[in-house]
Design an enzyme around this catalytic site. Structure first.
Site: not given
Length: 250
Positions: A15, A80-82, A137, A167, A198-200
């Site tokens: 990330n 990391c949300l997921v 995703y 990613n 998503c934080v990425q």
């Protein structure tokens, strides 16, 4: 004397967005308030956004919490949300307790924010009942994120899955593309649009522009995480960028 806060981030090794978007919001806040911020990360291995890699990565988060508490950070964000959502419904509550326990064991109890819990909280703060969501995703992981959000009491009207498994490729997306992508959604009856669950996946540059176009709150996992960090620090959750959640009314 100006107070300087240390922001700790537990970050997937691939990330690169969390360490740009969250500091960007805090740095924007520095232009209107006296508080200053520094940023400190610890990484957990993850290259492909699959359930298996996410579960293995999540197990490494406890070591990261210990390392960051060595630095006496003032708040810690699990970025990391997921990864959290893939561990089962409501897992953010479990993760936050587990990470906090690690900081207690290390003699420096630290407030914990997970991006998954922060997104749920941000939607509650904005008074959302019906939301639509854009994710990078694959469709099965997106459906799992939708289920997680709905289990927390929201209706997800529609979701867009951009289906990008790598990613680093997620991080390479142009946030301004979201100005076109969101138009695939019918926003009738939607209270809040999540342009990046998503934080990425970068979205910060697009949030205020889309919000102006559609006239309802627009947010992201990164914005919600930053809001929650400010709340945990006990400072005003306000910045000149980042949409309605950070306009100072909440």
């Amino acid at each position: 004397m100006k107070k300087t806060y240390r922001i700790g981030q537990i970050v997937p090794s691939s990330n690169v967005t969390m360490e740009t978007e969250i500091p960007a919001i805090f740095k924007a806040r520095e232009t209107i308030f006296p508080e200053k911020f520094t940023f400190h990360s610890s990484r957990m291995r993850m290259k492909k956004v699959t359930k298996e890699e996410l579960e293995a990565m999540d197990a490494m988060s406890l070591k990261c919490a210990t390392e960051l508490s060595d630095a006496h950070v003032d708040v810690m964000g699990y970025a990391c949300l997921v990864a959290i959502m893939s561990m089962g419904r409501g897992y953010h509550c479990v993760s936050e307790v587990n990470l906090h326990q690690e900081t207690i064991k290390n003699d420096f109890p630290t407030p914990i924010v997970t991006s998954a819990g922060a997104l749920i909280n941000g939607l509650n703060v904005l008074g959302a009942k019906t939301v639509s969501v854009i994710t990078p995703y694959m469709r099965p992981l997106t459906d799992m994120v939708v289920d997680y959000i709905e289990h927390q009491g929201f209706k997800v009207k529609e979701s867009i899955a951009l289906e990008i498994p790598d990613n680093l490729e997620v991080a390479a997306q142009d946030p301004m593309n979201l100005l076109q992508i969101y138009k695939q959604l019918d926003l009738t009856g939607v209270d809040v649009l999540v342009v990046s669950a998503c934080v990425q996946m970068p979205s910060l540059e697009a949030i205020d522009l889309i919000e102006k176009e559609i006239g309802i709150p627009v947010t992201s996992a990164a914005v919600c995480t930053t809001y929650e960090m400010m709340k945990k620090l006990g400072i005003e959750a306000k910045a000149p960028i980042g949409g309605s959640l950070l306009n100072g009314n909440y």
